[in-house]
Scaffold this active site. Structure first.
Site: not given
Ligand code: FUB
Ligand code: ZN
Length: 701
Positions: A292, A344, A441-442
């Site tokens: 990941h 991911e 999250c982003c």
């Molecule tokens: O699992 C937490 C966050 O959500 C990760 O950092 C991202 O890649 C997404 O999966």
């Molecule tokens: Zn993210």
């Protein structure tokens, strides 16, 4: 490997102010639109109230729906028959990231309303905190009694890390320590639970993040146990017997059970057991970046932090090895990583698809964080350049120019039909920015980074000869208020970067005696021109060191020649073979349907496609566009045919206009590509009605 250690520490974001220009504009949008929009999403989705613990699991409630919705997420995470959203196991991290981003904004401009909102959430976290210090919404209301039983998958340590970062930001911005008190007690609890003693869990997080947060907490409080705990988590990782396997067995779970998508099981990746979590090998034995992407880059950031504080050379070498593998074989030209949709993750070397790229916004944020920490151990432009690349491209494309729509995955090529035909079904992958995601999250990660960006501009440390140095890693209009040898120094940058490479630096100080400003010279800039007086100047690892008595003459002018250039990918990147991408300064460009007819994928740049840069004030918030003459095949000759013998006479000239990659998809849905066909040996000038191919005559440009 260049092993020279040259430690420096960040000049706090509090001491740096952007006063105009590129990032100031983005920060204003972040403050006025992004952070409020994110709060509203957190509120309406139930995240904010989740900390109040009003959710009560019903005895016979059905399974979680976990539905992906495009706009609004009210029904997200509701179980059948329930009316209050079930807190997701990483909602705490969403709130924490929002608090962190909003706190940075408070420092720039105090806002009682925002402060009250944050205080309210903090108070709820305070009420949630158990007498022993534990704080986690999910395990308080959804699965009480089960804490620390699934450290592998359930993000308790990840949420804790984000809460620590939020607490640090809120404390530094407001001077209020109430969240800091909460997280210190929580970190102490974690320190009691995890460790080498028999009664402790010999474990580490399933999602790294807490490592770098603990180093932050150590720097803030001076308490060494937090640094030691960060090091413990890193050093424990990948040891055998595998912690995740032991944990699963103890809880009666099958370690091979990979969850609904099958990806979480022990043997899911061929690279080794638990490679998706970088737990297949001890970190010092990991030769390639597997698994990941966000986890790996956060881990790298934590490794660099711990190495910087402890002087651990083997940890640093392992960190450099991973960095090198990522940046020389597994990173997009945009600085983004994690090409593989699905989990991911990283793929094999040079596997960097364009249309199906995952290239998560969080992963680019993590690259900025990692690169900046590498710089703190060794000021080398290969770290600074990648940090900048990820920032201007992979990160910034994650948010719309309006500030309220977001990409999760960032593609390097897109065709709208892929979207319309539902070939791509997951909103995370849509080539249109979304208002929100069930897993969000982003958006929050991006907002906290942009708001704290001043903190990525400068570091400060000692040179090998004991002299003081201030490093300038990023160029941006603004001021930095620094102390050198305990005297006030104000550094002012005036620049139109990234549209132009001229930077005027003025240093205001009454500090007598020489000290050094070290300026990053990006690799793209070719031969820089430095104008300054009475200075000793030298170059090392892509930084220009300028030593002088700045109180006598505090000026310098740095000119970084900025020309649009065609970039190629390593021949191993088969998707990009025969293609080129335009780069102008730190910005990667793309061509979009909005500026060029469709058929972008058939356009060819040739040996004499001169690239011309020009500023367009009214386009996409004011950008430099790049125009080029290219060719493409004449569609007339293809009427009714799907295939025909290749011929040189098909071509016709086409004018191409490229815009910065970060601005794509702000004018509706349309085709886009970063990589364009490129035949350097071909001249698009017409000869006898045909397009001449210089390569045929051995004249390769
Ligand atoms: O699992 C937490 C966050 O959500 C990760 O950092 C991202 O890649 C997404 O999966
Ligand atoms: Zn993210």
């Amino acid at each position: 490997m260049d092993e020279r250690w040259q430690k420096s520490l960040p000049v706090s974001w509090k001491n740096v102010r952007f006063t105009g220009g590129f990032w100031k504009k983005r920060q204003e949008i972040n403050e006025q639109v992004t952070l409020p929009a994110e709060y509203e999403q957190c509120r309406s989705s139930g995240r904010v109230d989740s900390v109040k613990c009003i959710y009560k699991p019903r005895e016979n409630s059905g399974p979680e729906k976990g539905v992906f919705t495009i706009d609004g997420v009210l029904e997200e995470n509701m179980a059948d028959g329930e009316t209050i959203p079930r807190p997701h196991h990483y909602w705490d991290s969403d709130l924490a990231k929002w608090i962190e981003g909003a706190s940075y904004a408070l420092w720039y401009e105090r806002n009682p309303e925002t402060e009250a909102v944050i205080d309210g959430i903090i108070d709820d976290f305070g009420k949630l905190q158990m007498p022993d210090g534990y704080v986690n919404t999910y395990y308080t209301v959804v699965e009480p009694g089960k804490r620390w039983t699934n450290v592998h998958r359930m993000h308790e340590l990840y949420c804790a890390g984000h809460l620590i970062e939020a607490a640090a930001a809120y404390y530094e911005a407001t001077g209020k320590a109430k969240l800091l008190d909460i997280v210190e007690r929580y970190a102490d609890h974690i320190d009691r639970v995890f460790g080498p003693a028999d009664h402790q869990i010999h474990g580490y997080p399933g999602h790294q993040e807490i490592e770098l947060a603990l180093v932050k907490l150590y720097r803030l409080t001076g308490k060494k146990k937090y640094l030691e705990l960060a090091a413990y988590f890193l050093n424990e990782r990948g040891k055998q017997p595998y912690f995740f396997e032991e944990e699963a067995r103890q809880q009666g779970r099958d370690p091979e059970d990979g969850g609904p998508k099958g990806i979480l099981g022990k043997s899911f990746l061929a690279q080794g057991p638990y490679a998706l979590f970088q737990a297949h090998l001890p970190v010092r034995e990991q030769m390639t970046a597997e698994g990941h992407a966000v986890r790996l880059a956060y881990m790298g950031a934590g490794m660099a932090d711990v190495a910087s504080e402890t002087g651990d050379k083997s940890l640093w070498q392992a960190c450099v090895r991973l960095w090198d593998n990522v940046t020389s074989k597994r990173m997009y030209i945009t600085g983004g990583i994690g090409s593989q949709d699905g989990c991911e993750r990283f793929n094999f070397d040079y596997q960097l698809p364009n249309e199906e790229s995952y290239h998560e916004t969080c992963a680019s944020v993590a690259m900025v964080m990692w690169g900046f920490r590498m710089l703190q151990v060794a000021p080398d432009r290969r770290y600074g350049d990648v940090m900048e690349r990820a920032l201007y491209n992979g990160v910034l494309s994650g948010v719309s120019l309006s500030g309220d729509r977001f990409f999760y995955a960032n593609h390097l090529a897109a065709h709208p039909e892929m979207f319309r035909d539902r070939i791509i079904r997951n909103p995370r992958m849509f080539p249109e920015r979304q208002r929100w995601f069930a897993v969000s999250c982003c958006p929050m990660n991006l907002a906290r980074l942009l708001e704290s960006l001043g903190g990525y501009q400068y570091t400060q440390g000692k040179l090998e000869d004991g002299g003081q140095a201030v490093y300038v890693h990023l160029y941006q209009e603004g001021t930095a208020d620094i102390r050198v040898r305990d005297k006030k120094v104000v550094i002012r940058q005036e620049t139109d970067y990234p549209w132009q490479g001229d930077i005027l630096v003025t240093v205001g100080t009454d500090l007598d005696g020489a000290w050094t400003l070290a300026l990053r010279i990006p690799e793209w800039s070719g031969q820089p021109v430095l104008e300054t007086e009475d200075a000793e100047v030298w170059e090392d690892r892509g930084y220009l060191y300028v030593r002088k008595d700045w109180s006598k003459n505090g000026h310098l002018h740095l000119s970084l020649p900025m020309q649009p250039v065609l970039m190629e990918a390593h021949p191993g990147v088969r998707m990009d073979c025969g293609k080129a991408a335009i780069q102008y300064g730190p910005l990667v460009y793309c061509v979009e349907e909005a500026d060029n007819d469709a058929d972008l994928f058939d356009c060819i740049l040739t040996g004499d496609s001169r690239l011309e840069a020009g500023f367009e004030e009214s386009l996409l918030g004011g950008i430099c566009t790049i125009q080029a003459q290219g060719i493409r095949r004449n569609r007339e000759q293809w009427k009714g045919r799907l295939y025909q013998p290749a011929s040189r006479s098909y071509f016709e000239p086409v004018k191409l206009k490229a815009v910065p990659y970060y601005t794509w998809a702000n004018r509706g849905t349309g085709a886009m590509t970063v990589w364009m066909n490129h035949i350097p040996g071909m001249d698009h000038g017409k000869v006898d009605g045909k397009y001449e191919d210089k390569a045929d005559r051995g004249n390769v440009n």
